[in-house]
Design a protein around this motif. Structure first.
Motif, mmCIF file in Angstrom:
data_model
loop_
_atom_site.group_PDB
_atom_site.id
_atom_site.type_symbol
_atom_site.label_atom_id
_atom_site.label_comp_id
_atom_site.label_asym_id
_atom_site.label_seq_id
_atom_site.Cartn_x
_atom_site.Cartn_y
_atom_site.Cartn_z
ATOM 1 N N GLU A 290 29.126 -32.829 -12.694
ATOM 2 C CA GLU A 290 29.738 -33.384 -13.896
ATOM 3 C C GLU A 290 29.723 -34.996 -13.812
ATOM 4 N N GLU A 291 29.976 -35.581 -12.662
ATOM 5 C CA GLU A 291 29.694 -36.737 -12.401
ATOM 6 C C GLU A 291 28.415 -37.220 -12.623
ATOM 7 N N ILE A 292 27.337 -36.377 -12.243
ATOM 8 C CA ILE A 292 25.856 -36.871 -12.574
ATOM 9 C C ILE A 292 25.727 -36.688 -14.110
ATOM 10 N N GLU A 293 26.176 -35.703 -14.806
ATOM 11 C CA GLU A 293 25.984 -35.780 -16.054
ATOM 12 C C GLU A 293 26.818 -36.809 -16.925
ATOM 13 N N SER A 294 27.768 -37.342 -16.532
ATOM 14 C CA SER A 294 28.707 -38.397 -16.893
ATOM 15 C C SER A 294 27.819 -39.618 -16.825
ATOM 16 N N HIS A 295 27.248 -39.818 -15.926
ATOM 17 C CA HIS A 295 26.083 -41.048 -15.597
ATOM 18 C C HIS A 295 25.342 -41.152 -16.426
ATOM 19 N N PHE A 296 24.410 -40.021 -16.649
ATOM 20 C CA PHE A 296 23.054 -39.992 -17.394
ATOM 21 C C PHE A 296 23.644 -39.794 -19.074
ATOM 22 N N ARG A 297 24.883 -39.321 -19.326
ATOM 23 C CA ARG A 297 25.219 -39.425 -20.552
ATOM 24 C C ARG A 297 25.433 -40.878 -21.258
ATOM 25 N N SER A 298 25.579 -41.841 -20.292
ATOM 26 C CA SER A 298 25.799 -43.092 -20.693
ATOM 27 C C SER A 298 24.491 -43.756 -21.027
ATOM 28 N N ARG A 299 23.289 -43.223 -20.668
ATOM 29 C CA ARG A 299 22.050 -43.781 -20.905
ATOM 30 C C ARG A 299 21.082 -43.179 -21.686
ATOM 31 N N VAL A 300 21.446 -41.844 -21.794
ATOM 32 C CA VAL A 300 20.385 -41.037 -22.572
ATOM 33 C C VAL A 300 20.931 -40.328 -23.570
ATOM 34 N N ARG A 301 20.331 -39.486 -24.365
ATOM 35 C CA ARG A 301 20.788 -38.559 -25.707
ATOM 36 C C ARG A 301 21.234 -37.549 -25.210
ATOM 37 N N GLU A 302 20.767 -36.707 -24.363
ATOM 38 C CA GLU A 302 21.188 -35.196 -24.028
ATOM 39 C C GLU A 302 21.075 -35.068 -22.831
ATOM 40 N N ILE A 303 21.790 -33.906 -22.059
ATOM 41 C CA ILE A 303 21.519 -33.393 -20.698
ATOM 42 C C ILE A 303 21.812 -31.911 -20.813
ATOM 43 N N VAL A 304 20.741 -31.156 -19.970
ATOM 44 C CA VAL A 304 20.612 -29.892 -19.951
ATOM 45 C C VAL A 304 20.432 -29.411 -18.557
ATOM 46 N N ARG A 305 21.511 -28.525 -18.299
ATOM 47 C CA ARG A 305 21.405 -27.854 -16.818
ATOM 48 C C ARG A 305 20.487 -26.820 -16.868
ATOM 49 N N ILE A 306 19.497 -26.729 -15.954
ATOM 50 C CA ILE A 306 18.554 -25.629 -15.578
ATOM 51 C C ILE A 306 19.287 -24.687 -14.475
ATOM 52 N N PRO A 307 19.664 -23.470 -14.502
ATOM 53 C CA PRO A 307 20.218 -22.800 -13.691
ATOM 54 C C PRO A 307 19.108 -22.403 -12.451
ATOM 55 N N TYR A 308 19.765 -21.742 -11.413
ATOM 56 C CA TYR A 308 18.954 -21.207 -10.543
ATOM 57 C C TYR A 308 18.285 -19.780 -10.845
ATOM 58 N N ASP A 309 16.970 -19.599 -10.778
ATOM 59 C CA ASP A 309 16.618 -18.447 -11.049
ATOM 60 C C ASP A 309 15.274 -17.897 -9.973
ATOM 61 N N PRO A 310 15.557 -16.591 -9.405
ATOM 62 C CA PRO A 310 14.635 -16.232 -8.303
ATOM 63 C C PRO A 310 13.153 -16.220 -8.737
ATOM 64 N N GLN A 311 12.878 -16.159 -9.815
ATOM 65 C CA GLN A 311 11.466 -16.319 -10.142
ATOM 66 C C GLN A 311 10.848 -17.672 -10.206
ATOM 67 N N LEU A 312 11.738 -18.474 -10.598
ATOM 68 C CA LEU A 312 11.385 -20.040 -10.795
ATOM 69 C C LEU A 312 11.129 -20.452 -9.278
ATOM 70 N N ALA A 313 12.102 -20.022 -8.403
ATOM 71 C CA ALA A 313 12.219 -20.325 -6.782
ATOM 72 C C ALA A 313 11.201 -20.032 -6.299
ATOM 73 N N ALA A 314 10.383 -19.061 -6.523
ATOM 74 C CA ALA A 314 9.270 -18.487 -5.983
ATOM 75 C C ALA A 314 8.069 -19.259 -6.207
ATOM 76 N N GLY A 315 7.994 -20.219 -7.219
ATOM 77 C CA GLY A 315 6.872 -21.157 -7.168
ATOM 78 C C GLY A 315 5.850 -20.413 -7.529
#
Length: 436
Positions: free
Chosen positions: A379-404
């Motif tokens: 939440e603190e990271i999002e609060s920091h970026f919200r003061s500088r950019v337009r939007e923030i989106v969280r990308i969750p963990y997914d086993p298929q993505l973690a496999a590379g």
């Protein structure tokens, strides 16, 4: 019997009055008056349809002339309607032998509402005007059935007479699709995905964003691996060719159409095209600003949106060419302290080098699958970026993505696909709809 005296006539009565009290004819005309009590006249009511065009009552003195030499009449030239006769050449109004055309008369075009009502247009209508809303009558046969288990059950059991509409989940999905499917006019849109630190999921975010766009939109989407240090974007989709950006540069003169270009890219199930980077480390250093411009010019001929997976070398010449074409940027940040700090420093570097507008319109993709994410207050990271950019989106963990390895869109977790689609909607909303 005595005779009855004759009654005097009116004239004799006037003669019997004493001369001292006889009024003169002038006095009779000026002093005598008759008063008649009449009911007050009802106020005049103006109909509503005539109130807007009513003419104010202005007193006019017909005997007034401003000057003996000033003309009391004015000539008005009447121009025939151009709706029937068509446009006519404009005459020279400075010499007094013509009348200037009214605005909008040269190219008359009815509004879209008039066309949808079926009104005749003197101009040829494009094929896009033949929409389902205009041609189909809304009834039981043409109205689409609802989506959702309960809504569909009621619709079928009532012989399609009761339509409860889509479920809330389906309405949310269609609303997100509508945001992603925003139409563009005026050329290709370029969106670089960048950060100053490697290993934060920049290629993963590029893949997810490209798949979400290609799955929802009808136009063509391509992701170009512009990493001069051997990128891995092509490994996220099934390989259909061994061609790279180097082959596109060498064959640029012989590429005459989309068929020639499509032979150099790989396409996944969502119709996302991937253009791989050089696999030879010795040749990857030769991919510079000029080479990227050649690839970008060719991609702009066939695609509506070009995603660029940038390398970590932010001062590389390829980065300069990428940012010069950028309509919007996506900054990727990890969930650790140093990853978030380096992503913020990327924004600072962009602001210091004249890309302030890109920073204000940027979208930050916060990859929560990186190392040490569980130890950091996101939440603190999002609060920091919200003061500088337009939007923030969280990308969750997914086993298929973690496999590379190869990413299959249909096999991703629902939350992962929802996050990717939300990122795609925000990116599309930040792109200009029209551009010269």
């Amino acid at each position: 019997m005595a005779d009855k005296p004759e009654e005097p006539e009116h004239g004799d009565l006037a003669r019997d009055v004493e001369p001292a009290f006889r009024p003169s004819p002038l006095e009779i005309d000026t002093k005598l008056s008759i008063a008649v009590d009449l009911p007050p006249a009802p106020p005049q009511e103006v109909p509503e349809d005539e109130a807007a065009v009513a003419i104010d009552d202005v007193p006019v003195d017909p005997g007034f002339v401003a000057s003996p030499t000033e003309p009391t009449t004015m000539s008005v030239a009447i121009v025939a309607s151009r709706l029937a006769t068509g446009p006519t050449p404009t005459q020279d109004t400075a010499q007094g032998d013509g009348v200037a055309p009214l605005p909008g008369q040269d190219a008359y075009a009815p509004s879209r509402r008039d066309r949808l009502r079926g009104e005749h247009s003197p101009q040829p209508e494009p094929a896009a005007m033949l929409t389902a809303d205009r041609l189909l009558e809304v009834n039981r046969k043409t109205r689409p059935g609802p989506e959702g288990p309960w809504q569909r059950f009621v619709y079928n059991t009532t012989f399609r007479t009761v339509n409860l509409g889509d479920s809330a989940k389906v309405r949310a999905r269609k609303e997100l699709d509508h945001r992603i499917q925003k139409a563009f006019e005026g050329g290709t849109r370029f969106v670089p995905i960048l950060t100053r630190k490697g290993g934060v999921g920049k290629t993963t975010v590029t893949t997810l964003l490209g798949m979400a766009l290609a799955d929802a939109r009808e136009d063509r989407i391509i992701a170009v691996d512009a990493n001069p240090d051997r990128g891995t974007l092509s490994e996220r989709v099934p390989k259909q060719t061994r061609a790279t950006v180097r082959d596109v540069v060498h064959k640029a003169a012989s590429i005459g159409g989309f068929t020639d270009f499509s032979a150099l890219v790989s396409r996944d199930e969502t119709r996302l095209d991937i253009l791989a980077s050089d696999t030879d480390p010795l040749l990857s250093e030769a991919f510079d600003e000029n080479d990227y411009n050649v690839v970008a010019d060719l991609a702009a001929r066939f695609y509506s949106i070009v995603l660029t997976d940038c390398g970590t070398g932010i001062v590389h010449s390829v980065m300069r060419a990428t940012l010069q074409r950028a309509d919007e940027i996506v900054i990727v940040s990890g969930g650790s302290v140093d990853e978030a700090r380096l992503a913020s420093e990327t924004l600072t570097w962009l602001e210091a080098n004249g890309y302030t507008d890109l920073v204000r319109n940027a979208v930050v993709a916060l990859n929560t699958a990186t190392h040490a994410t569980n130890l950091v207050k996101l939440e603190e990271i999002e609060s920091h970026f919200r003061s500088r950019v337009r939007e923030i989106v969280r990308i969750p963990y997914d086993p298929q993505l973690a496999a590379g390895s190869v990413v299959n869109w249909k096999d991703l977790k629902p939350l992962t696909k929802l996050s990717a689609r939300a990122l795609a909607a925000l990116v599309v909303e930040g792109l200009p709809a029209e551009r010269a």
